[in-house]
Enzyme design. Structure first.
Site, PDB file in Angstrom:
ATOM      1  N   ASP A  29      37.251  -4.187  40.863  1.00 37.97           N
ATOM      2  CA  ASP A  29      36.247  -3.287  40.283  1.00 37.97           C
ATOM      3  C   ASP A  29      36.157  -2.024  41.109  1.00 37.97           C
ATOM      4  OD1 ASP A  29      34.994  -4.306  42.555  1.00 37.97           O
ATOM      5  OD2 ASP A  29      33.627  -5.552  41.430  1.00 37.97           O
ATOM      6  N   ASN A  45      23.016 -12.035  41.205  1.00 34.31           N
ATOM      7  CA  ASN A  45      22.627 -12.407  39.840  1.00 34.31           C
ATOM      8  C   ASN A  45      23.740 -13.175  39.119  1.00 34.31           C
ATOM      9  OD1 ASN A  45      24.483 -10.421  39.388  1.00 34.31           O
ATOM     10  ND2 ASN A  45      23.123  -9.043  38.253  1.00 34.31           N
ATOM     11  N   HIS A  98      26.950 -12.251  39.014  1.00 35.70           N
ATOM     12  CA  HIS A  98      28.064 -11.454  38.494  1.00 35.70           C
ATOM     13  C   HIS A  98      29.337 -11.705  39.297  1.00 35.70           C
ATOM     14  CE1 HIS A  98      26.871  -7.856  41.258  1.00 35.70           C
ATOM     15  NE2 HIS A  98      28.080  -8.203  41.649  1.00 35.70           N
ATOM     16  N   GLU A 141      28.251  -8.110  34.623  1.00 38.21           N
ATOM     17  CA  GLU A 141      26.840  -8.439  34.793  1.00 38.21           C
ATOM     18  C   GLU A 141      26.423  -9.528  33.796  1.00 38.21           C
ATOM     19  OE1 GLU A 141      25.371  -7.406  37.300  1.00 38.21           O
ATOM     20  OE2 GLU A 141      25.407  -5.245  37.595  1.00 38.21           O
TER      21      GLU A 141
HETATM   22  C1  GLP Z   1      29.632  -6.170  44.374  1.00 35.71           C
HETATM   23  C2  GLP Z   1      31.017  -6.335  43.823  1.00 35.71           C
HETATM   24  C3  GLP Z   1      31.380  -7.775  43.604  1.00 35.71           C
HETATM   25  C4  GLP Z   1      31.030  -8.586  44.827  1.00 35.71           C
HETATM   26  C5  GLP Z   1      29.570  -8.505  45.072  1.00 35.71           C
HETATM   27  C6  GLP Z   1      29.115  -9.317  46.265  1.00 35.71           C
HETATM   28  O1  GLP Z   1      28.664  -6.072  43.392  1.00 35.71           O
HETATM   29  N1  GLP Z   1      31.205  -5.644  42.605  1.00 35.71           N
HETATM   30  O2  GLP Z   1      32.754  -7.871  43.307  1.00 35.71           O
HETATM   31  O3  GLP Z   1      31.435  -9.909  44.636  1.00 35.71           O
HETATM   32  O4  GLP Z   1      29.249  -7.146  45.322  1.00 35.71           O
HETATM   33  O5  GLP Z   1      29.094  -8.522  47.411  1.00 35.71           O
HETATM   34  P1  GLP Z   1      28.882  -9.080  48.855  1.00 35.71           P
HETATM   35  O6  GLP Z   1      30.128  -9.799  49.223  1.00 35.71           O
HETATM   36  O7  GLP Z   1      28.691  -7.851  49.696  1.00 35.71           O
HETATM   37  O8  GLP Z   1      27.702  -9.964  48.830  1.00 35.71           O
END
Ligand code: GLP
Length: 203
Positions: A63, A104, A106, A111
């Protein structure tokens, strides 16, 4: 689905790095999908230490924010969309996809409410995600409101999927996603339907 517990963040990182390294050694032309967020940083450090031969490996980002292309953190967001799905179709898919999970539920930037059939596309970020990710920006107003993301349908075509999660604040959503109802309200729950998906967690 079983949530496999690692002793600490270093173990989690090295465990997933070993899986990635083994994949590359087995097939130097592997196609990998790699995640953003803070959780995989230790894995990337471990992969760098291993000095693997990446010359034939093809990697795809899960992403990306949509932001000014002149911004230092931009990835020229729109351009990968078509070429990514083109390559997926031509090359018949991804060997290994590494995922994180949002608070949440995702995965990538799919989402809650995203279709299980979704493909790579532009999405609006939820208030929760904007709030969660504001820690990476100077202020919440600086967080992009849109992103480009691999779709859930696209992710599910990967031959193997590893989801990694770090921290007590992720445990509840992990349990809901892996052991609760498979529903588009919890995007990560789709992984219950994959025949080679594993979840690694440390608190
Ligand atoms: C973002 C990314 C996700 C990731 C998530 C969790 O929203 N788009 O791909 O899995 O964050 O992030 P973290 O690893 O910092 O908790």
């Amino acid at each position: 689905m079983e949530i496999k517990l690692s002793k600490d963040y270093e173990k989690l990182s090295s465990l997933v790095a070993i899986i990635v390294a083994a994949q590359i050694l087995e097939n130097p032309q592997s196609k990998l999908v790699l995640p953003t967020g803070s959780t995989p940083l230790g894995m990337y450090e471990e992969l760098v230490r291993r000095k693997l031969d990446w010359s034939l490996v093809e990697t795809f980002n899960l992403d990306e924010y949509i932001m000014n292309p002149d911004h230092p953190y931009s990835y020229h967001s729109y351009r990968p969309t078509l070429s990514f799905e083109d390559k997926m179709n031509v090359n018949k898919g991804i060997d290994l996809c590494i995922l994180g999970i949002g608070s949440n539920g995702h995965i990538a930037f799919n989402e809650p409410g995203s279709s299980f059939k979704s493909r790579t596309r532009v999405v609006d970020l939820s208030e929760q995600t904007i709030q969660d990710n504001s820690r990476f920006f100077d202020s919440i107003d600086d967080v992009p409101k849109q992103a480009i993301t691999m779709g859930l349908g696209t992710i599910m075509e990967s031959k193997r999927i590893i989801l990694m999660a770090n921290g007590k604040h992720k445990l509840n959503i992990l349990k809901v996603a892996m052991n609760g109802e498979v529903t588009e309200d919890v995007p990560a729950s789709i992984l219950q339907k994959h025949n080679d998906a594993e979840v690694f967690y440390c608190d």
